[in-house]
Design an enzyme around this catalytic site. Structure first.
Site, PDB file in Angstrom:
ATOM      1  N   CYS A 105       4.909  -0.398 -26.918  1.00 15.19           N
ATOM      2  CA  CYS A 105       5.428  -1.229 -25.833  1.00 15.19           C
ATOM      3  C   CYS A 105       5.780  -2.624 -26.352  1.00 15.19           C
ATOM      4  CB  CYS A 105       4.399  -1.327 -24.701  1.00 15.19           C
ATOM      5  SG  CYS A 105       5.071  -2.126 -23.220  1.00 15.19           S
TER       6      CYS A 105
ATOM      7  N   THR B  42       0.035   2.055   2.093  1.00 15.66           N
ATOM      8  CA  THR B  42       1.026   2.895   2.767  1.00 15.66           C
ATOM      9  C   THR B  42       1.812   2.059   3.762  1.00 15.66           C
ATOM     10  OG1 THR B  42       1.386   4.906   4.066  1.00 15.66           O
ATOM     11  CG2 THR B  42      -0.589   3.624   4.572  1.00 15.66           C
TER      12      THR B  42
ATOM     13  N   ASN C  60       3.547   4.089   5.885  1.00 14.20           N
ATOM     14  CA  ASN C  60       3.750   5.228   6.783  1.00 14.20           C
ATOM     15  C   ASN C  60       5.208   5.680   6.832  1.00 14.20           C
ATOM     16  OD1 ASN C  60       1.350   3.459   8.491  1.00 14.20           O
ATOM     17  ND2 ASN C  60       0.935   5.563   7.879  1.00 14.20           N
TER      18      ASN C  60
ATOM     19  N   THR D  67       0.754   9.499   4.812  1.00 16.79           N
ATOM     20  CA  THR D  67       1.045   9.838   3.408  1.00 16.79           C
ATOM     21  C   THR D  67      -0.215  10.016   2.569  1.00 16.79           C
ATOM     22  OG1 THR D  67       1.187   7.508   2.726  1.00 16.79           O
ATOM     23  CG2 THR D  67       3.219   8.549   3.523  1.00 16.79           C
TER      24      THR D  67
END
Length: 486
Positions: free
Chosen positions: A128, A380, A382, A392
């Site tokens: 990286c 979430t 939703n 979810t």
């Protein structure tokens, strides 16, 4: 970088006192180009090569993001690309910042410059360049010896002794044993204290996982990092072409869109079906649970990147920090081989064991890590693609548990049939690649799963991968420490 305009009025048309108007700059560049002189240009525009720059700032979260970005600029003097992308989820970014600030800036057993050197060692295992280059700069700012940056062999032996556990945690954390811990803690000139080792292990797992996020989201180098400006464009064989060129060879854009919408509807139907099954309280025996896990482990052997991956040649400034570069991820379960016993999550949990051990040996960081795990696991809005008002939790749990599965961790109370129902193959390939060998991630993998979902939802997956991977590696390391202590 902004170029100053000349002041109005008379004066030198080429720019008084060294100021150069944009027109003169453009003309100079044009003349150089006409003479076929190569001009360095920024390799990629925007924070990530996977997400259009204009979609990084969304209207709904703009005020929260702006507040966080201002804080970032005030505290560090810049808003880096990782922050920009994580800013799509401000609640998580806040938690991530607090943890990283404690690891790098607050009081702790390790000197500040050594913390950044450990970050370099961890990021180099996954090639990286973004993180290696960033922390080389931070290492020098904290008073680190520039000689160490010539490579691992120039670092003190005490840091070099971390190399073995670094490579194991990065690629095969299930191989960590109490003997590895004992070797680092044994008395002698280069021994580690337990408090120092805990901080080092948290740093290693943090930066292994952050490398997954960098590759999983296609984070671009900062404009001031080495390699951000190149003479030639990226290789056309990098598989980072646009979604249309990747997917539209034999199908129309209309049929692609139709297929993508159908994928969303199929996922919604499967979630609804599984939720109904749970309400009916269909009994699954422990033996069936174990069988499902073993099947999922074996099936994961077949989940590998296709031939579109690119083998990157390690740049010298990364390669010099890597010993045994051939050591990489191997599937936890391999055909015809004796495999290590499955890590039963109930035998050594984060909540009951890992959290308390870290908090005892490295105060505060345990609480912040726990908060970060909880924030991303419960995060979430939703929504799923064009649908709102969706629970979810089942999908988030399947992603988290699948990451732990490929690292050999099993939850006795989880029905792994849900993984196969909710995670289609292209998503599994992406998850396993980002979690296990992130340097092989391509834009094509990113664009091929959940084609009708928002970019913020795909970033959310990467946050789940980051934290699930970090927790898995930490559990193996902390279990080894516990066995050493007992």
């Amino acid at each position: 970088m902004l170029v100053a305009e000349p002041e109005s009025g008379g004066g030198d048309p080429a720019g008084v006192q060294g100021y150069l108007p944009r027109q003169s700059c453009a003309g100079t560049l044009r003349r150089k180009k006409d003479r076929r002189i190569k001009i360095p240009r920024q390799q990629e525009r925007g924070p990530t090569s996977f997400i259009p720059a204009e979609e990084i700032l969304q209207e709904g979260a703009e005020s929260a993001q702006r507040h966080l970005f201002i804080k970032a600029f005030v505290s560090t003097g810049r808003v880096d690309n990782i922050t920009m992308v994580m800013g799509l989820h401000p609640e998580y970014l806040t938690s991530f910042w607090k943890t990283q600030y404690l690891l790098l800036r607050m009081d702790g057993p390790l000197p500040y410059h050594k913390r950044h050197y450990i970050a370099i060692m961890a990021a180099a295992r996954h090639q990286c360049s973004y993180l290696v280059g960033f922390h080389m700069g931070e290492f020098l700012q904290m008073g680190g010896d520039s000689e160490w940056l010539r490579g691992l062999q120039y670092a003190p032996q005490k840091l070099r002794n971390l190399n073995e556990i670094n490579k194991i945690l990065a690629h095969r954390p299930w191989l960590v044993t109490k003997e590895h811990i004992e070797a680092l803690l044994k008395t002698g000139e280069n021994s580690w204290s337990l408090a120092e080792l805990i901080q080092a292990l948290v740093l290693l797992t943090h930066y292994h996982s952050l490398a997954s996020f960098v590759f999983g989201c296609g984070i671009n180098l900062e404009t001031d990092q080495e390699g951000a400006h190149v003479f030639q464009p990226p290789s056309p064989h990098s598989c980072d072409s646009s979604p249309s060129s990747d997917e539209g060879m034999n199908t129309s854009s209309f049929s692609q869109g139709t297929d993508a919408i159908e994928e969303v509807e199929v996922l919604m139907e499967r979630m609804k079906f599984l939720q109904e099954c749970q309400l009916e309280e269909e009994e699954v025996t422990p033996e069936e649970m174990e069988t499902c896990f073993e099947m999922e482990k074996r099936e994961s052997l077949l989940v590998t990147p296709s031939g579109d991956t690119v083998e990157h040649s390690l740049p010298p400034n990364v390669l010099c920090f890597v010993e045994d570069p051939e050591f990489g991820y191997k599937d936890f379960t391999r055909r015809g081989e004796h495999t290590p016993p499955t890590f039963r999550a109930q035998d050594y949990t984060w909540e009951d064991h890992g959290y308390s051990l870290i908090n005892r040996l490295y105060p505060d960081v345990g609480q912040l890590l726990d908060e970060k795990f909880q924030v991303v696991y419960n995060l979430t809005y939703n929504t799923i693609a064009m649908h709102s008002g969706v629970d979810t939790s089942m999908l988030r749990r399947a992603i988290w548990n699948y990451v732990h599965c490929v690292f050999g961790i099993r939850y006795d109370d989880y029905d792994y049939r849900e993984v196969n129902q909710l995670l289609e193959r292209s998503l599994k390939v992406y998850i396993k690649t980002v979690a296990c060998y992130p340097e092989k991630t391509t834009k094509r993998m990113y664009t091929h799963f959940w084609r009708h979902f928002k970019h913020s939802e795909k970033v959310h997956i990467n946050l789940l991968l980051l934290e699930a991977r970090m927790q898995a590696a930490l559990l193996y390391a902390l279990r080894a420490i516990t066995r050493y202590m007992t």
